[in-house]
Design a protein around this motif. Structure first.
Motif, mmCIF file in Angstrom:
data_model
loop_
_atom_site.group_PDB
_atom_site.id
_atom_site.type_symbol
_atom_site.label_atom_id
_atom_site.label_comp_id
_atom_site.label_asym_id
_atom_site.label_seq_id
_atom_site.Cartn_x
_atom_site.Cartn_y
_atom_site.Cartn_z
ATOM 1 N N LEU A 1 20.481 -19.335 -29.976
ATOM 2 C CA LEU A 1 20.416 -20.173 -31.021
ATOM 3 C C LEU A 1 19.170 -20.921 -31.419
ATOM 4 O O LEU A 1 18.947 -21.292 -32.541
ATOM 5 N N PRO A 2 18.277 -20.992 -30.493
ATOM 6 C CA PRO A 2 16.972 -21.671 -30.545
ATOM 7 C C PRO A 2 16.396 -20.893 -32.135
ATOM 8 O O PRO A 2 15.704 -21.291 -32.996
ATOM 9 N N ALA A 3 16.297 -19.704 -32.076
ATOM 10 C CA ALA A 3 16.000 -18.963 -33.069
ATOM 11 C C ALA A 3 16.559 -18.940 -34.388
ATOM 12 O O ALA A 3 15.796 -19.010 -35.567
ATOM 13 N N LEU A 4 17.840 -19.257 -34.206
ATOM 14 C CA LEU A 4 18.549 -19.533 -35.531
ATOM 15 C C LEU A 4 18.066 -20.992 -36.098
ATOM 16 O O LEU A 4 18.071 -21.162 -37.121
ATOM 17 N N ALA B 1 15.913 -23.107 -40.027
ATOM 18 C CA ALA B 1 16.514 -24.294 -40.878
ATOM 19 C C ALA B 1 15.662 -25.048 -41.487
ATOM 20 O O ALA B 1 14.763 -25.669 -40.825
ATOM 21 N N ASP B 2 15.977 -25.227 -42.838
ATOM 22 C CA ASP B 2 15.411 -26.303 -43.461
ATOM 23 C C ASP B 2 16.028 -27.825 -43.110
ATOM 24 O O ASP B 2 15.171 -28.882 -42.959
ATOM 25 N N ILE B 3 17.331 -27.652 -42.701
ATOM 26 C CA ILE B 3 18.136 -28.987 -42.490
ATOM 27 C C ILE B 3 18.815 -28.603 -41.272
ATOM 28 O O ILE B 3 19.586 -27.610 -41.031
ATOM 29 N N GLY C 1 12.394 -29.939 -29.439
ATOM 30 C CA GLY C 1 11.207 -29.719 -30.301
ATOM 31 C C GLY C 1 10.878 -28.185 -30.697
ATOM 32 O O GLY C 1 10.660 -27.926 -31.842
ATOM 33 N N GLU C 2 10.630 -27.389 -29.724
ATOM 34 C CA GLU C 2 10.244 -26.123 -30.004
ATOM 35 C C GLU C 2 11.079 -25.432 -30.649
ATOM 36 O O GLU C 2 10.854 -24.044 -31.365
ATOM 37 N N TRP C 3 12.643 -25.652 -30.855
ATOM 38 C CA TRP C 3 13.481 -25.151 -31.766
ATOM 39 C C TRP C 3 13.339 -25.411 -33.212
ATOM 40 O O TRP C 3 13.717 -24.424 -34.030
ATOM 41 N N LEU C 4 12.591 -26.144 -33.653
ATOM 42 C CA LEU C 4 12.747 -26.834 -34.815
ATOM 43 C C LEU C 4 11.466 -26.031 -35.841
ATOM 44 O O LEU C 4 10.408 -26.005 -35.372
#
Length: 287
Positions: free
Chosen positions: A201-204, A208-210, A223-226
């Motif tokens: 999930l974090p990599a997906l 994302a732009d949104i 935060g590190e997922w974004l």
């Protein structure tokens, strides 16, 4: 989108929601002045869950400010599916009621989908029926699920480019995650649906732009997922005014971020009231 000072700009729903409610009030008064019909929202609550009771009271207070009549139906926690369906059918057949809200979740013994489907599509101002979902999916006229519809209005107001953007929705509820993805798709975004059991999930999320977080788990999105500059919509609300996104971490990475509270929540109620006036106008035109 990029952030100039490494702190996300808040996407605040409070002022926009107030404007929407004010405009709904003008339309409600016009309808009543011209036809004698006051838009009316019926709220149905099953059981005595304190949070649900608070939500219903808040919606009724906002209705009053918008010049919208409200009917409150409180049923015991022991209510059966059949009893609830009968009550929702009665309200659907009542010409003085223009919109129906079934406060969810309902007690475990009730078939929630059967209850939602007892609401007449013309009065489904919360956008919870299969008819409303199909209308959102096919881009046809109809009522939007209130939280996803509110999210779209917020994104549009903050001039977030949707066409061609990659949106990742975390959550698959039939009244939040799924319709949010459908409305983004209708706005020409590319949508990836994910949920708490999605592998990697974090990599997906990082693509994302949104990001729309609607998973119902506090501080779930880190935060590190974004992706730097991502637009983050936190549609979660957990105990202690905590969203589904770790707000402090996300604010250091995102360009725009909805606060909890004051972001998505006010938009949900504003759209509910706006759609109640829509329903009243449409029903009056038909009659």
């Amino acid at each position: 989108m990029t952030s100039d000072n490494n702190t996300a700009r808040p996407m605040i729903g409070t002022d926009l929601a107030a404007d929407m409610v004010a405009q709904a009030a003008v339309r409600a008064k016009k309808l009543q002045d011209e036809t004698g019909v006051q838009p009316c929202l019926a709220a149905v609550l099953v059981g005595d869950d304190p949070a649900s009771a608070t939500y219903v009271r808040m919606k009724q207070n906002r209705s009053k400010k918008a010049g919208i009549g409200s009917v409150s139906v409180v049923l015991p926690a022991s209510t059966t599916t059949e009893e609830l369906v009968a009550e929702l059918t009665r309200l659907s057949n009542d010409p003085t009621v223009h919109g129906i809200l079934l406060q969810h979740p309902v007690p475990a013994q009730i078939d929630e989908r059967a209850a939602f489907e007892a609401i007449a599509p013309a009065k489904d101002v919360d956008g919870v029926t299969m008819h409303s979902f199909a209308a959102m999916a096919f881009g046809e006229p109809g009522f939007r699920s209130c939280t996803p519809g509110g999210i779209l209005r917020l994104l549009q107001t903050y001039d977030v480019p949707l066409s061609g953007a990659h949106a990742v929705v975390i959550g698959r509820s039939p009244i939040l995650g799924k319709p949010a993805g459908m409305l983004l798709l209708a706005s020409n975004a590319t949508v990836t649906y994910t949920h708490s059991r999605t592998k990697g999930l974090p990599a997906l999320v990082r693509q994302a732009d949104i990001v729309v977080a609607a998973v119902g788990k506090p501080n779930f999105v880190r935060g590190e997922w974004l992706k730097p500059g991502a637009v983050v919509v936190d549609a979660g609300y957990n105990e202690g005014n905590v969203g589904d996104v770790h707000a402090e971490e996300a604010a250091a990475v995102a360009s725009l971020l909805t606060p909890v509270p004051g972001g998505v929540g006010p938009m949900t109620i504003a759209l509910l009231l706006e759609q109640t006036v829509d329903a009243a106008e449409a029903q009056n035109a038909r009659s």
